[in-house]
Design an enzyme around this catalytic site. Structure first.
Site, PDB file in Angstrom:
ATOM      1  CG  HIS A  21      -2.361  -0.895   1.140  1.00  0.00           C
ATOM      2  ND1 HIS A  21      -3.138  -0.636   2.000  1.00  0.00           N
ATOM      3  CD2 HIS A  21      -1.563  -2.379   0.139  1.00  0.00           C
ATOM      4  CE1 HIS A  21      -3.798  -1.773   1.857  1.00  0.00           C
ATOM      5  NE2 HIS A  21      -3.228  -2.902   1.131  1.00  0.00           N
ATOM      6  CD  GLU A  74      -1.800   4.846   3.332  1.00  0.00           C
ATOM      7  OE1 GLU A  74      -1.979   5.767   3.454  1.00  0.00           O
ATOM      8  OE2 GLU A  74      -1.497   3.977   2.719  1.00  0.00           O
ATOM      9  CB  CYS A  86      -6.224   0.475   5.401  1.00  0.00           C
ATOM     10  SG  CYS A  86      -5.048  -0.599   5.370  1.00  0.00           S
ATOM     11  CB  CYS A 103      -1.287   1.476   6.228  1.00  0.00           C
ATOM     12  SG  CYS A 103      -1.739   1.061   4.232  1.00  0.00           S
TER      13      CYS A 103
END
Length: 167
Positions: free
Chosen positions: A64, A66, A94, A97
Site C-alpha cells: 500500500h 503508506e 487502512c 497501514c
C-alpha cells in the site's frame, strides 16, 4: 476539543507541497490499475520518500502507499522509525497501514480522503475493523493457537538478550 493541527508549510527548497505529491502518486497508482492512494514522508521540510499502491502489479498485498513510503523513508534514514517525520497520504490509512504507521512512529499523519470515501469506490476495509472486534472463534478467518510452549522459547531468548534493539 481543538481542531487538528494544519500541515506545516513546506520549506522553499522543497519542490511541491506534500499532499499534491501524494495526489500525484495516487493518480499514478490509478493509471497503473491500482487503488488510487499515494503517500509521502517529510522530514525537516524535505520530501524524503514517496509511495503509491502497487498491490496487484507486485502481487504483494502489503504494498500500500503508506507502507511503500515508510519502507523507502526508513531506508533513507537508515532507521526502522520515522522520528521527526510527517506522513501525508491521499486517503485515511487502512488498518494494516495504520499498524505500520504506529510501528514507524512518525510525528504526525495528514490525510485527505476518508475511509468512507474509499468504501464508495469499492475499497471498503470496514470488515477488517469489524473482524478485529470479534473474539477469535467468531472471525471469518479461522485462527487456531498451538505449540505455544515451543514458540515461547524464542520469546524468552529475546527477553534475555542484552544487546537487542527494542522497538
Amino acid at each position: 476539543m481543538s481542531a487538528p493541527a494544519s500541515p506545516p508549510p513546506v520549506s522553499p527548497e522543497a519542490t511541491d507541497d506534500p499532499l499534491s505529491l501524494a495526489f500525484a502518486a495516487a493518480r499514478r497508482a490509478a493509471a497503473e490499475g491500482e487503488v488510487p492512494v499515494g503517500a509521502v514522508v517529510v522530514k525537516d521540510g524535505q520530501i524524503i520518500a514517496r509511495g503509491f499502491n502497487q498491490v496487484t502489479s507486485t502481487n504483494d498485498p502489503t504494498c500500500h502507499a503508506e507502507v511503500d513510503a515508510i519502507r523507502k523513508a526508513c531506508q533513507v534514514l537508515a532507521s526502522h522509525q520515522l522520528d521527526g517525520c510527517d506522513l501525508y497520504t491521499s486517503c485515511e490509512p487502512c488498518p494494516m497501514c495504520l499498524g505500520a504507521i504506529y510501528w514507524a512512529r512518525p510525528a504526525r499523519v495528514f490525510y485527505a480522503n476518508t475511509k468512507a470515501d474509499a468504501a464508495a469506490i469499492g475499497f471498503d476495509d470496514q470488515f477488517i475493523y469489524d473482524e478485529i472486534e470479534k473474539p477469535l472463534a467468531q472471525r471469518s478467518l479461522p485462527m487456531q493457537q498451538f505449540l505455544r510452549d515451543e514458540a515461547l522459547v524464542s520469546f524468552q531468548a529475546w527477553a534475555d538478550k542484552q544487546d537487542r534493539t527494542d522497538y
